[in-house]
Every structure is written in C-alpha cells, then in structure tokens.
Design a protein around this motif. Structure first.
Motif, PDB file in Angstrom:
ATOM      1  N   GLU A 155       5.268  10.134   2.359  1.00 48.63           N
ATOM      2  CA  GLU A 155       5.032   8.696   2.401  1.00 48.63           C
ATOM      3  C   GLU A 155       3.710   8.377   1.706  1.00 48.63           C
ATOM      4  OE1 GLU A 155       7.094   6.984   6.378  1.00 48.63           O
ATOM      5  OE2 GLU A 155       5.375   8.289   6.756  1.00 48.63           O
ATOM      6  N   ILE A 157       1.185   5.362   1.239  1.00 47.29           N
ATOM      7  CA  ILE A 157       1.002   4.132   2.017  1.00 47.29           C
ATOM      8  C   ILE A 157      -0.277   3.421   1.593  1.00 47.29           C
ATOM      9  CG2 ILE A 157       0.927   3.183   4.346  1.00 47.29           C
ATOM     10  CD1 ILE A 157       1.719   6.358   5.038  1.00 47.29           C
ATOM     11  N   HIS A 159      -2.922   0.354   1.993  1.00 46.22           N
ATOM     12  CA  HIS A 159      -3.333  -0.703   2.925  1.00 46.22           C
ATOM     13  C   HIS A 159      -3.628  -1.961   2.115  1.00 46.22           C
ATOM     14  CE1 HIS A 159      -7.758  -0.519   2.140  1.00 46.22           C
ATOM     15  NE2 HIS A 159      -7.485   0.750   1.843  1.00 46.22           N
ATOM     16  N   ALA A 160      -3.964  -3.031   2.804  1.00 42.41           N
ATOM     17  CA  ALA A 160      -4.121  -4.322   2.123  1.00 42.41           C
ATOM     18  C   ALA A 160      -5.186  -4.279   1.036  1.00 42.41           C
ATOM     19  CB  ALA A 160      -4.453  -5.411   3.146  1.00 42.41           C
ATOM     20  N   PRO A 164      -3.896  -1.197  -6.354  1.00 41.35           N
ATOM     21  CA  PRO A 164      -2.559  -0.744  -6.754  1.00 41.35           C
ATOM     22  C   PRO A 164      -2.577   0.206  -7.946  1.00 41.35           C
ATOM     23  CG  PRO A 164      -2.583  -3.131  -6.413  1.00 41.35           C
ATOM     24  CD  PRO A 164      -4.017  -2.673  -6.386  1.00 41.35           C
ATOM     25  N   ARG A 183       7.075   4.920  -1.653  1.00 35.75           N
ATOM     26  CA  ARG A 183       5.995   3.958  -1.474  1.00 35.75           C
ATOM     27  C   ARG A 183       6.279   3.084  -0.261  1.00 35.75           C
ATOM     28  NH1 ARG A 183       3.555   0.818  -6.703  1.00 35.75           N
ATOM     29  NH2 ARG A 183       3.758   2.957  -7.536  1.00 35.75           N
ATOM     30  N   ILE A 184       5.358   3.081   0.719  1.00 35.51           N
ATOM     31  CA  ILE A 184       5.552   2.456   2.021  1.00 35.51           C
ATOM     32  C   ILE A 184       4.434   1.453   2.282  1.00 35.51           C
ATOM     33  CG2 ILE A 184       5.755   2.935   4.499  1.00 35.51           C
ATOM     34  CD1 ILE A 184       7.934   4.237   2.777  1.00 35.51           C
ATOM     35  N   SER A 185       4.767   0.344   2.938  1.00 34.25           N
ATOM     36  CA  SER A 185       3.741  -0.606   3.360  1.00 34.25           C
ATOM     37  C   SER A 185       3.044  -0.104   4.615  1.00 34.25           C
ATOM     38  CB  SER A 185       4.364  -1.978   3.640  1.00 34.25           C
ATOM     39  OG  SER A 185       4.919  -2.528   2.467  1.00 34.25           O
ATOM     40  N   ASP A 186       1.851  -0.603   4.853  1.00 35.52           N
ATOM     41  CA  ASP A 186       1.053  -0.182   6.008  1.00 35.52           C
ATOM     42  C   ASP A 186       1.560  -0.908   7.247  1.00 35.52           C
ATOM     43  OD1 ASP A 186      -0.923   1.096   7.439  1.00 35.52           O
ATOM     44  OD2 ASP A 186      -2.529  -0.253   6.824  1.00 35.52           O
ATOM     45  N   ALA A 187       2.411  -0.243   8.025  1.00 32.06           N
ATOM     46  CA  ALA A 187       3.011  -0.836   9.219  1.00 32.06           C
ATOM     47  C   ALA A 187       3.071   0.225  10.306  1.00 32.06           C
ATOM     48  CB  ALA A 187       4.424  -1.347   8.905  1.00 32.06           C
TER      49      ALA A 187
END
Length: 324
Positions: A155, A157, A159-160, A164, A183-187
């Motif tokens: 993964e 990941i 963060h905000a 990029p 590619r994974i969002s920070d959750a």
C-alpha cells in the motif's frame, strides 16, 4: 528496473524491516539498517544473512542471496548514520505513535531535505505520523505485508500534505523489488486491514453463533471465495458472477440483517443501469465482450493450477501430526 546505485535506509530491523531490507538488497540497493542500538542492529544483520541462507536452500531465494545480502546490507551505528546520504528511508519500528514520532523526528532531521521517507505502519493514519516529520511533504506510507520477502502487495499511502510528485518514484522503487504497489488514500485501516478485519469480524460472529467451527470457517474461506482471491479482487469476482445475482444475494441477507447487509449504492446503480458485469459488457470493471472467453479460459486454468499447487504442497501443518 533495478536499484543499482541507490542507497536506502531501513529504520527498524526486526522481521518486517529486515525482510524489507532483504528484498531491497536483492534488487540492487545498498541498504543501511539501524535499530535501538548498534548491538541489536548487528545481531539482526546476522539473522538476515542466516535467513537468506535458509531461504536459498529451500529455493525461496536465489542461490546468490546470502552473499548478496551480506555484501549490500550494512549495520549502521545509529539512525542518523543510516540515513546520511540515503535517497529513500523506510521506517519499520513498532506500531506505537510515540515511538514512531521519536524515531521520525531524528530521522527527518538527519536526512537530506529531499530524501523521501516512508512508514511501514499498518494501522496509524499517515497524517498523524507526519506531525513529527520535518518537511512532511516528502513523507508517506509504504506498507509492506508480513512476510515482506514473499507477499507481493504494497500500500502506497499519501497524507493530505504529501507532495504528489514523489508518488511515481516510490511506486517505481516498489516495483523494482518485485512488488505490486496500490495507491491508497489516508483512511483508518487503509484498504488491507479494513477488509481483513471486516472478514475476521464476520467469521468470528459465525463461530459465536454456532453456525460453524473456526476450522470449518477457515475451510470454507480458503476453498471457495478465498480460492479465487490470488487471481481476482472482489470487483472482478462480482462482475463475473453477475451484479444482478449479487444484488439478489444482498436482498436475501437483508431479511435477517437489513442494515449489516444493505445493498451497496454502487451495486444498485450498476444493476439499475443494466451494467450487470461481464455478461453485459461492463460492471465495476470494463471487459469487452470479445475478451470474455479469454477471461473464462484464464480463470479455469488459474483455478486448476492453484488446486495442483495445493495438492503438491499438502495441507498446512496447523493441527497435530495425526490429524493431517
């Protein structure tokens, strides 16, 4: 792509960090490992070489692996020494936010300003860990799975605050060690653990309700839908089964658990729009009609080969010798 000429630091040289160091070295990188003290780091380096020797003897690593790992993985005297001159750092210390913050403050202060830093966290939000990182825009999650030498998925990941622009380079590094980045969002839970623990929760409820034993639940998982998972993810499996069939099954389960098995919005929309999966030319994934016979042939071959592999390996040694 190889990692020849690259210098990578792995902070935390236990089983996760050590496995990551092994695959980095086998891909051509010069790897520096560091742990709580120099003695621990040196002992872990000895273990990594011994492990590589055992893996090579079992044909799990190439024959050159022990010498390659012994030559390319170096025990650093400190975290700061490990990251000096490194162009990528992977943090793999215990899953405690205080420890990660303390280590990453030191690491990010000592590393060059443009050094990309990844965390192997499996549960802690990347944005929360990033609070301790100098220049957090060069920080992200790079989550390998245990055992790192053999599990292919990673993964990636952001963060905000992650820049990029660093993502493609990290994904290239992951591919260079023979892994597959996603590619994974920070959750919370990311993807791997959110799915894994949802399955475990439902499996535990089945046992608690007396529907099946733990052993029989495991048998069902590994011999039915789990048998498909090395080749297809849940959306591909649903498309091949038929999304109208999936909606019907959700509606059946709603008779007992209306909220727990509410029909997913996206599934209902696909069915309402006539997108029923491969039989209609598209569902969650778009598979052209002319490729469906090829897909079915691949599926059948894949499942047959998996059955052959399981027969060859024999049952996992989970019970007593007499039970096998």
């Amino acid at each position: 792509m190889t990692l020849e000429g690259r210098t990578v630091a792995v902070i935390g040289s236990g089983y996760m960090g050590g496995g990551i160091a092994q695959v980095l070295a086998l891909a051509g990188a010069e790897v520096r490992i560091a742990d709580v003290d120099a003695d621990t780091t040196r002992a872990n380096l000895d273990r990594l070489v011994a492990e590589a020797r055992a893996f090579a003897a079992e044909d799990l690593f190439p024959a050159h692996a022990p010498d390659t790992i012994a030559g390319r993985v170096h025990a650093a005297e400190s975290f700061e020494a490990a990251v000096e001159g490194a162009d990528f750092v992977e943090e793999a210390v215990p899953e405690k936010i205080g420890i990660k913050h303390e280590v990453l403050r030191r690491v990010s202060a000592a590393a060059a300003p443009d050094t990309v830093i990844g965390s192997n966290t499996s549960t802690i939000l990347i944005g929360r860990i990033a609070e301790a990182v100098a220049r957090p825009e060069r920080f992200l999650g790079v989550h390998f799975s245990n055992p790192a030498p053999f599990i292919p998925g990673v993964e990636v990941i952001a963060h905000a605050g992650t820049d990029p622009a660093i993502l493609p380079g990290v994904e290239e590094l992951v591919r260079a060690v023979g892994k597959q980045p996603a590619r994974i969002s920070d959750a919370d839970g990311f993807v791997l653990n959110r799915l894994q623990y949802a399955l475990f929760s439902e499996a535990s409820q089945l046992v608690d309700e007396g529907v099946a034993s733990a052993e029989d639940v495991d048998t069902i998982v590994r011999t039915t839908f789990g048998f498909r998972l090395p080749f297809f993810g849940p959306f591909a499996i649903a498309d091949m089964a038929g999304l109208d069939v999936y909606r019907f099954c959700f509606e059946s389960l709603q008779g007992r658990w209306p909220e727990r098995f509410a029909t997913p919005r996206a599934l209902a929309e696909h069915v309402e729009n006539g997108r029923l999966g491969t039989k209609s030319g598209g569902g969650f994934l778009d598979v052209p009609a002319e490729r469906v016979p090829e897909l079915v042939a691949y599926r059948n071959k894949a499942y047959a080969r998996m059955a052959q592999l399981i027969d060859e390996l024999g049952p996992a040694p989970l019970g007593k010798e007499g039970d096998r």
